[in-house]
Write a protein that holds these residues in place. Structure first.
Motif, PDB file in Angstrom:
ATOM      1  N   ARG A 308      54.902  27.917  51.359  1.00  0.00           N
ATOM      2  CA  ARG A 308      54.235  29.064  51.562  1.00  0.00           C
ATOM      3  C   ARG A 308      53.972  28.963  53.112  1.00  0.00           C
ATOM      4  O   ARG A 308      53.921  30.099  53.789  1.00  0.00           O
ATOM      5  CB  ARG A 308      53.119  29.003  50.676  1.00  0.00           C
ATOM      6  N   GLN A 312      54.556  31.637  56.418  1.00  0.00           N
ATOM      7  CA  GLN A 312      53.618  32.230  57.372  1.00  0.00           C
ATOM      8  C   GLN A 312      53.814  32.011  58.825  1.00  0.00           C
ATOM      9  O   GLN A 312      53.990  32.829  59.495  1.00  0.00           O
ATOM     10  CB  GLN A 312      52.233  31.573  56.943  1.00  0.00           C
ATOM     11  N   ASP A 317      52.569  33.298  62.341  1.00  0.00           N
ATOM     12  CA  ASP A 317      51.243  32.793  62.078  1.00  0.00           C
ATOM     13  C   ASP A 317      51.361  31.337  61.966  1.00  0.00           C
ATOM     14  O   ASP A 317      51.216  30.850  60.571  1.00  0.00           O
ATOM     15  CB  ASP A 317      50.656  33.545  60.779  1.00  0.00           C
ATOM     16  N   PRO A 320      49.754  24.962  59.267  1.00  0.00           N
ATOM     17  CA  PRO A 320      50.179  23.703  58.816  1.00  0.00           C
ATOM     18  C   PRO A 320      50.539  23.389  57.473  1.00  0.00           C
ATOM     19  O   PRO A 320      50.029  24.375  56.559  1.00  0.00           O
ATOM     20  CB  PRO A 320      48.962  22.738  59.243  1.00  0.00           C
ATOM     21  N   VAL A 321      51.443  22.685  56.998  1.00  0.00           N
ATOM     22  CA  VAL A 321      51.896  22.456  55.835  1.00  0.00           C
ATOM     23  C   VAL A 321      50.880  21.709  55.125  1.00  0.00           C
ATOM     24  O   VAL A 321      50.881  21.601  53.705  1.00  0.00           O
ATOM     25  CB  VAL A 321      53.225  21.709  55.549  1.00  0.00           C
ATOM     26  N   GLY A 322      49.822  21.050  55.503  1.00  0.00           N
ATOM     27  CA  GLY A 322      48.892  20.125  54.909  1.00  0.00           C
ATOM     28  C   GLY A 322      49.209  18.789  54.693  1.00  0.00           C
ATOM     29  O   GLY A 322      50.385  18.766  54.549  1.00  0.00           O
TER      30      GLY A 322
END
Lengths: 448, 448
Positions: A308, A312, A317, A320-322
């Protein structure tokens, strides 16, 4: 001309990225190649299909291929395998229906997933010997169980899949033998969880063979036994669940850098070392929130989330993938077992910390309230800075409380900060001191 | 001569402090005065005693007075009421068994708790009209129900006590009418929780009278009805649960400063404005983790935690009592309803924030996994800085997930950090995106 975003692999990471990118920029051409038939399916649900708790295999599919095409306007091509990536030409080579063609991309996501490891066992080719890593395998296992009603089952490997399939095949009437090379099942969860789970498995009739190496399977066409070092045990069906390895061949051949875990190296935006090429899901690394180092934890949320975020990012935009904490939970019959972060002192030392840990047992509800059960909580912290490094929770109810510890990791909390967290209490839900707070209290005492 | 630590009040805060202080310093003289009989009891369990889910009132007592005396060596004096504090002389005046005496202290903890508010209703003195804030009242209600088997019950107030007593008296066979002056029950939980709970209460046969003021009760000796503005409704028993007020008279007379909420003002160590005098529990304020302002949230964990910290502080190890988030959970028949922090935009604006919020509903388990249910999650954040300010969770299973949001408050996380939290997923426990992550995703979208 509109830009083109190409995804390789149609499961969690690939379809999350495609959906998000298309939603953010409807002008974007989004093409996803999936070498099989199935897309966007819940692999984690497969054991419950075999068990009989889920009626149809299709129930595990969140969104069908047709819905992706018609409702989300994604150019999803199933039975289409990407066989090469050419970063210089910014195109991929696709084999589909006997044809081969090139597909150019502006941005590319590699979401090729992982494959079940097949150990060098004799007899892997026998009927009735399965791994369980895709929908066709789940389907085949269910068919086999229905057709042959196996009286005994051999599960090789005491990880998530092994534990879940032990429950599933037991529910289908088989006497289950579970073989694990290591001294304990659920190795990523540490010993305090494993010993609770092992007792519980035995109570449910699972015969555990710990520290036991399987060398293969025997039978004529169909499996009828599992071969150990000095003996052979009957088995009418065998499931091999000894882990997965990331599908990185395609990426490696294209010159993409692999990380220390063997999965594709990525930065905080899921970018590989090659421009405009991203990787996400079971084939990619992610950064661990506790160590800050790259790690590989092939789980569904990580894949969905990274996909996801990349969807983005490619639409302008940057997201960060986290970080990951390696948070996981597994059901073992009536138990829930959960982990997050670094779960024992040995692993904490390997990661460079000076660890201290506790394991406590406490009631899941107020002591006087009916139907509570025991929760065992383990917490690990670093002596220096007293930061929480991770923990585990196991019990009949409340294992999802692991999220509280995961949040402590994401917030970078110390043990004393965790101990002072204002958690919810009412008699039907918790003792006044939630078991996690109790563990933090005891651990705080050891830090003084 | 050994130092003396004196506590006023023998429930959560007082006995936690006494126990911790004695454990840390066995040489310390620890004296606790309790004006009643009962100490260290779980007030939150009383509705479940009335319901019949807890067999004996004594089951709600964690540690008996005798155990405190013999096993913990605490000089616990029950039926002994402190009637004055003299900070200059560092002594308290005690009434016990008709005698009055002075007790000197080196450190003093005021843990006088709170009392049920008695509104100016007619007929409060009638048999069968109760508040429920101490063990004797719980006992009396249970006796009354057993003896008179009320067919109809009037509950005045839709807070925790009202909701729990509605369930309890319904289980005892009464038709329950619940009267609430405000437009919704569970005012501290906000409207999205209230509307789910209200529907559920009605499904369970509770007749809700919202925006309805009770003026009193009628009956001869025994209550037989509740009086509203223009009508009277039958009631064979009535429970008044309209909140509690802190017991601060003793403190105020001794010159202790009260805070903006009317409870005793304290600092981060639970110290009052008077040297060597501490306050904790339902009579004291605490600092709110989101606003940083003093607040009064009379709940059990806050009392236990502050008491314990003060017990540590008075033995020479200064320990903060910890911030509160106002985290709470309540059972309403088959539902759990939970809150933490600031739960709606109106309250956020009052606290000086520029709020944005969402309310979403999502499944508690994977969509295909049996026996899941719907969870409604509300999240509130500040536009500036995008920090999470609070939220609520309500549903048949999983309300304890509120702790995840509480941890976000303690960690000072932004919405996007919460959205990227690595929470536990497996089909029996959660969808891939935990409902709290889904709420954070949607809220993050509104922040862009």
């Amino acid at each position: 001309m509109a830009n083109t975003f190409v995804g390789i692999g149609g499961d969690a990471a690939g379809m999350s990225a495609a959906s998000k990118a298309k939603r953010e920029n409807p002008e974007l051409d989004v093409v996803v190649f999936e070498k099989g038939e199935w897309v966007s399916y819940a692999a984690c649900g497969m054991p419950y299909y075999v068990k009989g708790a889920v009626d149809e295999l299709d129930d595990l599919v969140t969104i069908s291929p047709d819905e992706f095409r018609s409702e989300r306007d994604i150019d999803l091509r199933t039975n289409a395998e990407v066989v090469a990536i050419d970063p210089d030409a910014a195109e991929v080579t696709v084999d589909a229906d006997g044809d081969t063609y090139e597909q150019p991309y502006d941005d590319l996501l590699i979401a090729t997933g992982a494959s079940a490891i097949e150990p060098p066992f004799d007899g892997l080719e026998l009927d009735g010997v399965f791994t369980i890593h895709d929908m066709d395998e789940a389907d085949a296992i269910e068919d086999y169980v229905t057709q042959h009603e196996p009286e005994t089952a051999a599960i090789v490997g005491g990880g998530y899949v092994g534990i879940e399939m032990a429950e599933a095949l037991s529910a289908r009437g088989a006497d289950v033998h579970l073989y694990e090379m290591l001294p304990h099942v659920l190795q990523p969860f540490g010993e305090p969880v494993a010993s609770v789970v092992e007792d519980h498995l035995r109570e449910h009739g699972v015969e555990l063979h710990l520290e036991t190496a399987v060398s293969g399977f025997r039978g004529d066409d169909r499996v009828n036994g599992v071969t150990l070092e000095n003996e052979s045990v009957a088995a009418d069906i065998a499931i091999v669940g000894v882990g997965v390895s990331p599908n990185v061949e395609l990426a490696a051949e294209a010159g993409l850098e692999l990380g220390p875990t063997g999965a594709i190296a990525t930065d905080e935006y899921g970018r590989t070392n090659v421009e405009n090429v991203y990787a996400a899901g079971d084939c990619a690394e992610a950064r661990h929130v506790v160590t800050g180092d790259p790690d590989r934890v092939p789980l569904a949320l990580t894949a969905n989330r990274a996909g996801r975020a990349i969807g983005q990012t490619v639409t302008g935009d940057p997201t960060p993938v986290g970080d990951i904490a390696g948070t996981a939970i597994v059901k073992a019959f009536d138990l829930g077992a959960a982990r997050t972060g670094i779960v024992d002192e040995e692993r904490a030392r390997e990661a460079g910390f000076d660890p201290v840990s506790v394991s406590i047992s406490a009631a899941s509800r107020a002591h006087y309230y009916p139907d509570g059960s025991e929760l065992t909580v383990t917490l690990v912290a670093d002596r220096e800075g007293e930061r929480v490094l991770g923990g585990t929770v196991v019990g009949r109810e409340g294992a999802k409380r692991i999220d509280t510890i995961a949040m402590a990791l994401h917030g970078g909390l110390t043990v004393s900060e965790l101990q002072n967290a204002d958690l919810a209490y009412a008699p039907p839900f918790s003792p006044v001191w939630d078991p996690i707070l109790t563990a933090a209290k005891v651990l705080d005492g050891k830090l003084e």
